[in-house]
Design a protein around this motif. Structure first.
Motif, PDB file in Angstrom:
ATOM      1  N   LYS A  12      -7.895  -4.233  -2.072  1.00 19.80           N
ATOM      2  CA  LYS A  12      -7.020  -3.492  -1.155  1.00 19.80           C
ATOM      3  C   LYS A  12      -7.272  -2.000  -1.248  1.00 19.80           C
ATOM      4  O   LYS A  12      -7.255  -1.277  -0.246  1.00 19.80           O
ATOM      5  N   ILE A  13      -7.511  -1.523  -2.495  1.00 21.13           N
ATOM      6  CA  ILE A  13      -7.765  -0.095  -2.656  1.00 21.13           C
ATOM      7  C   ILE A  13      -9.099   0.273  -2.043  1.00 21.13           C
ATOM      8  O   ILE A  13      -9.244   1.320  -1.397  1.00 21.13           O
ATOM      9  N   ARG A  14     -10.123  -0.592  -2.222  1.00 21.94           N
ATOM     10  CA  ARG A  14     -11.417  -0.301  -1.607  1.00 21.94           C
ATOM     11  C   ARG A  14     -11.293  -0.234  -0.093  1.00 21.94           C
ATOM     12  O   ARG A  14     -11.873   0.642   0.556  1.00 21.94           O
ATOM     13  N   ILE A 329      -0.564   8.410  -1.328  1.00 21.24           N
ATOM     14  CA  ILE A 329       0.199   7.262  -0.822  1.00 21.24           C
ATOM     15  C   ILE A 329      -0.467   5.952  -1.213  1.00 21.24           C
ATOM     16  O   ILE A 329       0.186   4.981  -1.610  1.00 21.24           O
ATOM     17  N   VAL A 330      -1.815   5.916  -1.084  1.00 25.59           N
ATOM     18  CA  VAL A 330      -2.539   4.701  -1.476  1.00 25.59           C
ATOM     19  C   VAL A 330      -2.338   4.413  -2.956  1.00 25.59           C
ATOM     20  O   VAL A 330      -2.130   3.263  -3.374  1.00 25.59           O
ATOM     21  N   TYR A 331      -2.376   5.477  -3.754  1.00 21.71           N
ATOM     22  CA  TYR A 331      -2.159   5.295  -5.193  1.00 21.71           C
ATOM     23  C   TYR A 331      -0.762   4.742  -5.465  1.00 21.71           C
ATOM     24  O   TYR A 331      -0.583   3.806  -6.253  1.00 21.71           O
ATOM     25  N   ARG A 332       0.229   5.324  -4.795  1.00 20.91           N
ATOM     26  CA  ARG A 332       1.591   4.835  -4.956  1.00 20.91           C
ATOM     27  C   ARG A 332       1.732   3.399  -4.468  1.00 20.91           C
ATOM     28  O   ARG A 332       2.449   2.583  -5.058  1.00 20.91           O
ATOM     29  N   ASN A 336       3.155   0.185  -6.584  1.00 22.35           N
ATOM     30  CA  ASN A 336       4.431  -0.420  -6.175  1.00 22.35           C
ATOM     31  C   ASN A 336       4.248  -1.649  -5.283  1.00 22.35           C
ATOM     32  O   ASN A 336       5.175  -2.057  -4.594  1.00 22.35           O
ATOM     33  N   GLU A 337       3.040  -2.202  -5.270  1.00 19.77           N
ATOM     34  CA  GLU A 337       2.788  -3.349  -4.389  1.00 19.77           C
ATOM     35  C   GLU A 337       3.717  -4.515  -4.704  1.00 19.77           C
ATOM     36  O   GLU A 337       4.268  -5.161  -3.810  1.00 19.77           O
ATOM     37  N   SER A 342       8.619  -7.783  -3.396  1.00 17.25           N
ATOM     38  CA  SER A 342       9.971  -8.214  -3.755  1.00 17.25           C
ATOM     39  C   SER A 342      10.986  -7.733  -2.724  1.00 17.25           C
ATOM     40  O   SER A 342      11.905  -8.465  -2.351  1.00 17.25           O
ATOM     41  N   ALA A 343      10.785  -6.489  -2.239  1.00 10.82           N
ATOM     42  CA  ALA A 343      11.698  -5.961  -1.222  1.00 10.82           C
ATOM     43  C   ALA A 343      11.592  -6.743   0.075  1.00 10.82           C
ATOM     44  O   ALA A 343      12.587  -6.976   0.764  1.00 10.82           O
TER      45      ALA A 343
END
Length: 746
Positions: A12-14, A329-332, A336-337, A342-343
């Protein structure tokens, strides 16, 4: 750095990093294209501004020169006709200088020996010196005008000419002054060349005129002769003298690359300032007509494109900042994925519960038709569309004792808190309506309950109405709700008192109002979600549009209340368009139709308030029972109920010693039988008698109340109204309901 490696290796990060890189490339491409087209726009604006300034300055100069040319031409006739006398020529020159202060001086230079008595050279010259006009002959060997430009050009060309500007410090008392001379040849009446007529014009004003109101702060203008000589330049305090000389040299340099503007009106020279290295542009043109002077304006690149370049730098900085923020934002997101997932699960659970709550809320709304109540004298339809899953609007209705109880309300706010308050108010209304007929008393009780423990300061706008179905008498109480609309031959607002919403003050006294509904009249109730519905332009549907729609619907005779309600909703949806619904939309339509019972037979009997006439009453009831083929048991029950009600009226409506009539109207068909008992006695409501405890013995029970209790047991409904000074008591018994429904189906 292991954490960074793990983040980058995440699929996902890539993917996100790829998105960032592509986004950066797209942003840079967009920025470059935007800069390119913006640069072209500014370039066109530069040419337009420069050429506009050149045009305006040329118009100013030509205006002054044209005035001088016209002045010379106007006085030439006077000079021609004054040639016979030299003194007359001098008088004309003096008059010319005196009458035109813009002219520094004027002169007439005669061809040699034109006046033999005056000598070989003869030139009359007039000028103003210290507020006095002087006329003198200035020609001599040291001042041989025949060798001067103004004289030779006029003689050789035979037409008016302008000289190149020059400094003449010999003949003027005002010090060194830049001037130009306009001259023209004069022929005498015989056609012979006689003289050259000339005027001198000052050019000192050009410096201020040319260098005022520039297109850009550092711009400056130059005025040059046709051959390239410098006539006028800007003040040295405004422009570096080196730049002025450099520009002058470039204009006169035949090897310099010259390009034309896109409009073709001017020539352009690009240059680099030798003083500070700034890039600049020279726009210059040749003035039309005589003299063909050159006019130039100089602009610098840092002022022309300065704002655009600054915007470009700021845009790049903003882009880098945005990319940095996107990376953060991507790092965050990576960290928090799991929380986000969960949310999402929690949101889905809440959405499911809200759907269930919406279903429960909508189940509280009553059925939109009254067929199950076997009523043909009223039609009622309602609609509720919450803005969110659950809302705070409500409406309700029920029928008790020939009375239609109805309400509509709007709880402050939206969502679950409003829905909970709505459910409480709905339940309280359902509990109060079967026991209380006064809408103001119902409202008072609801208000007291709403004010208790109201820590959230929520309130409810509410309208409660009680419609007496036999008489059309509508009693109502309004608590800050939107005013209902009455619809018949005309559409108008129902008069209502201004009362506070419930839940504000627990001791507020609510007022009772009443009106009479006519046959076929509609009452339209709504919440502010109708009138305050907004479209994409933030315009509200409004009260007037609502009234217009209701009026149009009523003009369609076949329009039912249900059709009217859906027509209003369609109009609101068409007005709102794609805008999001901002508030709950709730509407309720009631149509009063008292005379629409099918195949009703009506008979009437009038009695005195005399118990001796009770047998006549029994015969009247028996006759109706026989016509309807009612079985003996049911007929006895009906006779007993009607007799008890009429005797009750005789005893209480007319006190001892008073006399009056009692009218019994019987309306009946195979579905029902209805007895309407009317008297003009004192106000007396038999239905308000307390309940009777039948478990007590006759000795222990209090006197009174048993008769009306018996009537309630024997009849399906009992209703009382006081209208126009008369007591109206209505007793209704439903007959063979199942059979009649089957007949309808067949």
């Amino acid at each position: 750095m292991n954490w960074l490696r793990k983040i980058i290796q995440s699929p996902k990060i890539r993917n996100s990093l790829g998105v960032i890189i592509i986004a950066a490339m797209l942003l840079e491409l967009i920025s470059a294209v935007q800069y390119f087209y913006s640069h072209r726009v500014v370039e066109r604006e530069l040419e337009h501004r420069a050429e506009t300034e050149l045009t305006m300055k040329a118009i100013l100069i030509k205006g002054m020169l044209n005035r001088s040319e016209q002045l010379l031409y106007d006085y030439s006739w006077d000079i021609v006709h004054s040639l016979e006398h030299p003194d007359s020529v001098g008088s004309e020159l003096t008059f010319l200088v005196n009458a035109n202060r813009d002219i520094l001086s004027a002169g007439v230079a005669f061809v040699p020996n034109y006046y033999p008595s005056k000598g070989y050279w003869f030139e009359l010259f007039a000028e103003v010196e210290q507020e006095e006009t002087l006329l003198r002959q200035i020609a001599n060997e040291s001042h041989d005008y025949t060798q001067m430009e103004f004289y030779n050009s006029a003689i050789q060309t035979g037409k008016p000419n302008w000289t190149d500007p020059y400094i003449d410090s010999l003949n003027y008392s005002n010090g060194n002054m830049l001037i130009t001379t306009h001259s023209m040849p004069i022929h005498d009446v015989k056609g012979n060349m006689a003289c050259v007529f000339a005027i001198d014009v000052s050019l000192d004003w050009l410096g201020d005129t040319l260098n005022a109101r520039h297109a850009y702060p550092s711009s400056f203008d130059l005025l040059l002769t046709e051959s390239g000589g410098l006539i006028c330049k800007p003040n040295e305090h405004h422009v570096n003298a080196g730049d002025v000389d450099f520009v002058h040299q470039l204009i006169n340099d035949s090897s310099v690359v010259i390009r034309k503007s896109k409009s073709g009106r001017s020539k352009i020279i690009d240059f680099i300032s030798p003083n500070d290295g700034d890039k600049g542009y020279i726009f210059y043109v040749n003035m039309k007509g005589e003299p063909q002077w050159q006019l130039a304006v100089v602009c610098y690149d840092n002022e022309v494109y300065g704002t655009l370049n600054h915007m470009r730098r700021m845009l790049l900085l903003s882009m880098f900042a945005a990319l940095g923020l996107l990376g953060l934002i991507v790092y965050r997101f990576a960290r928090n994925e799991r929380k986000l997932q969960s949310a999402r699960n929690e949101r889905e659970r809440i959405s499911s519960e809200l759907r269930i709550a919406r279903g429960l809320q909508m189940s509280m709304i009553p059925d939109d038709n009254l067929d199950l109540l076997n009523r043909t004298n009223v039609e009622i339809f309602g609609l509720l569309e919450p803005a969110v899953e659950v809302g705070g609007d409500l409406y309700d209705f029920l029928i008790r004792d020939e009375k239609l109880f109805f309400c509509i309300g709007d709880v402050s706010g939206k969502g679950i808190p409003s829905a909970l308050v709505m459910a409480v108010v709905h339940s309280l209304f359902q509990g109060l309506a079967p026991r209380e007929s006064d809408p103001a008393h119902i409202m008072q009780t609801l208000n007291y309950s709403a004010c208790r423990h109201n820590k959230q300061n929520m309130f409810v706008t509410l309208f409660i109405g009680v419609l007496d179905l036999p008489t059309g008498r509508l009693r109502y109480c309004n608590a800050g709700h939107d005013v209902p609309v009455l619809i018949d031959d005309e559409t108008r607002m129902l008069p209502v008192d201004t009362n506070l919403p419930i839940g504000v003050l627990d001791d507020f006294k609510y007022t009772l109002q009443e009106t009479i509904l006519k046959d076929g009249q509609d009452i339209f109730l709504y919440t502010d979600g109708l009138t305050e519905a907004m479209n994409k332009n933030h315009c509200q549907f409004g009260e007037q549009r609502m009234l217009d729609v209701l009026t149009r619907c009523k003009k369609v005779k076949e329009s039912s209340p249900n059709q009217l309600l859906h027509k209003v909703r369609d109009e609101v949806n068409a007005f709102v368009g794609g805008a999001q619904q901002s508030d709950d939309l709730t509407m309720l339509v009631i149509r009063y139709t008292p005379n629409r019972d099918e195949d009703m037979t009506i008979k009437s009997l009038t009695l005195k308030n005399d118990l001796k006439q009770v047998p006549e009453l029994n015969q009247f009831v028996a006759l109706i029972s026989n016509e309807m083929n009612i079985d003996a048991t049911l007929a006895t029950q009906i006779k007993l109920a009607v007799e008890e009600a009429v005797v009750n009226v005789m005893d209480y409506a007319y006190p001892v010693g008073t006399h009056g009539d009692i009218t019994i109207d019987a309306h009946y068909n195979r579905r029902m039988v209805k007895f309407i008992i009317t008297d003009s006695g004192k106000s007396f409501d038999p239905t308000k008698g307390g309940s009777v405890d039948t478990t007590l013995s006759a000795e222990d029970r209090p006197i009174g109340g048993l008769g009306i209790f018996l009537v309630r047991k024997l009849m399906d409904s009992i209703n009382y109204e006081r209208v126009d000074g008369k007591n109206i008591l209505t007793l209704t018994k439903l007959l063979d309901i199942k059979l009649n429904h089957n007949e309808d189906k067949n």
